[in-house]
Design a protein around this motif. Structure first.
Motif, short mmCIF file in Angstrom:
data_model
loop_
_atom_site.label_atom_id
_atom_site.label_comp_id
_atom_site.label_asym_id
_atom_site.label_seq_id
_atom_site.Cartn_x
_atom_site.Cartn_y
_atom_site.Cartn_z
N GLU A 292 0.84 -1.20 0.00
CA GLU A 292 0.00 0.00 0.00
C GLU A 292 0.87 1.25 0.00
O GLU A 292 0.54 2.25 -0.65
CB GLU A 292 -0.91 0.00 1.22
CG GLU A 292 -1.98 -1.07 1.19
CD GLU A 292 -2.75 -1.14 2.49
OE1 GLU A 292 -3.99 -1.07 2.43
OE2 GLU A 292 -2.13 -1.27 3.56
N LEU A 293 1.98 1.19 0.72
CA LEU A 293 2.87 2.33 0.80
C LEU A 293 3.43 2.70 -0.58
O LEU A 293 3.63 3.88 -0.90
CB LEU A 293 4.01 2.01 1.76
CG LEU A 293 4.75 3.19 2.40
CD1 LEU A 293 3.80 4.01 3.27
CD2 LEU A 293 5.92 2.69 3.23
N LYS A 294 3.66 1.69 -1.41
CA LYS A 294 4.20 1.93 -2.75
C LYS A 294 3.24 2.70 -3.64
O LYS A 294 3.64 3.26 -4.66
CB LYS A 294 4.58 0.60 -3.40
CG LYS A 294 5.80 -0.07 -2.77
CD LYS A 294 6.12 -1.39 -3.47
CE LYS A 294 7.34 -2.05 -2.84
NZ LYS A 294 7.66 -3.35 -3.48
N LYS A 295 1.97 2.72 -3.28
CA LYS A 295 0.98 3.46 -4.06
C LYS A 295 0.99 4.95 -3.74
O LYS A 295 0.33 5.74 -4.41
CB LYS A 295 -0.41 2.90 -3.80
CG LYS A 295 -0.59 1.44 -4.21
CD LYS A 295 -1.98 0.95 -3.88
CE LYS A 295 -2.15 -0.52 -4.26
NZ LYS A 295 -3.50 -1.03 -3.91
N LEU A 296 1.76 5.32 -2.72
CA LEU A 296 1.83 6.72 -2.29
C LEU A 296 3.16 7.34 -2.73
O LEU A 296 4.11 6.63 -3.07
CB LEU A 296 1.69 6.81 -0.77
CG LEU A 296 0.46 6.11 -0.17
CD1 LEU A 296 0.50 6.19 1.36
CD2 LEU A 296 -0.83 6.72 -0.71
N SER A 297 3.22 8.66 -2.69
CA SER A 297 4.43 9.38 -3.11
C SER A 297 5.17 9.91 -1.90
O SER A 297 4.55 10.35 -0.92
CB SER A 297 4.05 10.55 -4.02
OG SER A 297 3.38 10.09 -5.17
N PRO A 298 6.52 9.88 -1.92
CA PRO A 298 7.30 10.45 -0.83
C PRO A 298 6.96 11.92 -0.62
O PRO A 298 6.76 12.66 -1.58
CB PRO A 298 8.75 10.28 -1.29
CG PRO A 298 8.70 9.15 -2.28
CD PRO A 298 7.37 9.29 -2.98
#
Length: 235
Positions: A124-130
Motif C-alpha cells: 500500500e505504501l508503494k501506491k503513495l508518493s514520498p
C-alpha cells in the motif's frame, strides 16, 4: 475497536522453490514493538472528534491488539507455512474464542500479515508518493501522501521498524487518524498476553461456538459481540 485486513499468496509450481527462497530473503524482519496508539474519527469539519486508544504488540510471528481498557483484544499468530490463526480475548476475564485458518476463511476474516505487523502494508505504501522526512520518538521516518479509492492517505513510516506511526485517511465527509502515542515500557504496567497466560484462559473453539452457547456456564459467549463471526451463531 476493530481493526480489518486480508491475506493472499500464490506461486507457479515449476518455480515454487526459487520463489519461496526469494520471498524468504526479501521478507522483512519484524523487530519486537510494544506501543500505544490513538485513533481519532471525526466528521468534516472536525468539531467533535472521537478518540479511542489501543495497545499494539508485535513479534516476528505474533501480533496482539487490545483496546485501551484491556476489555477485549485479538491475537494473531503465524506458523512456519505462513498460515494465520486468531484468538479473540477478554483479558480481564481470562477467556476467549480460537479461530483456525479454515474458520477465518469461512467467515471472511482473513488478514495480510504485513499489514497486521506494520499497520499499513509496504504494498500500500508503494501506491503513495514520498512527501519528506520526519522523526518519531527518536526514529528517522518518511512521509508519504497520495490517493486511494475515494480518500486521501497520509502516512508517516519508520523504515527501521517497518511500522507506520501515523496514518490519516481523509474522506469527502470524515477523517480517521491513527497515530502512535508512545512506546510502552515496563513502567506502563501493560504487557502482552504470554503463551503461558493464554494457556490458563477459558478458550472455546469457534467451530463449537453454537453448541457451547446453550450451556448455562458459557452464557458469556452471547455477549461476546465483538468476536468476529459471532452473528453466524446467534439463535
Amino acid at each position: 475497536m476493530s481493526h480489518r485486513f486480508m491475506f493472499m499468496a500464490a506461486s507457479l509450481l515449476a518455480f515454487s522453490t526459487l520463489a519461496q527462497s526469494t520471498l524468504a530473503s526479501a521478507a522483512p524482519k519484524y523487530e519486537e514493538v510494544a506501543a500505544r496508539y490513538v485513533t481519532t474519527t471525526c466528521a468534516i469539519p472536525c468539531d467533535k472528534p472521537q478518540n479511542s486508544s489501543w495497545y499494539f504488540w508485535r513479534g516476528e510471528n505474533r501480533v496482539e491488539i487490545r483496546d485501551g481498557s484491556s476489555a477485549v483484544g485479538e491475537i494473531w499468530r503465524r506458523d512456519g507455512k505462513g498460515r494465520l490463526n486468531f484468538v479473540y480475548v477478554e483479558p480481564a476475564r481470562q477467556r476467549g474464542i480460537e479461530y483456525n485458518a479454515t474458520d477465518l476463511r469461512i467467515i471472511n476474516h482473513k488478514r495480510p500479515w504485513d499489514r497486521l505487523a506494520s499497520i499499513i502494508s509496504p504494498a500500500e505504501l508503494k501506491k503513495l508518493s514520498p512527501a519528506g522526512d520526519a522523526e518519531v520518538l527518536g526514529h528517522k521516518a518518511q512521509r508519504y501522501r497520495g490517493k486511494m479509492d475515494q480518500r486521501t492517505v497520509e502516512v508517516v513510516w519508520v523504515p527501521d521498524l517497518q511500522l507506520a506511526t501515523q496514518v490519516i485517511n481523509t474522506y469527502p465527509d470524515h477523517q480517521v487518524t491513527t497515530e502512535l502515542e508512545s512506546f510502552l515500557t515496563q513502567q506502563d504496567g501493560v504487557m502482552a498476553t504470554s503463551d503461558d497466560q493464554l494457556a490458563e484462559y477459558e478458550l472455546v473453539d469457534f467451530a463449537d461456538l453454537g453448541d457451547m452457547e446453550t450451556n448455562a456456564s458459557m452464557a458469556w459467549l452471547k455477549q461476546a459481540t465483538a468476536a468476529p463471526g459471532h452473528e453466524t451463531h446467534e439463535h
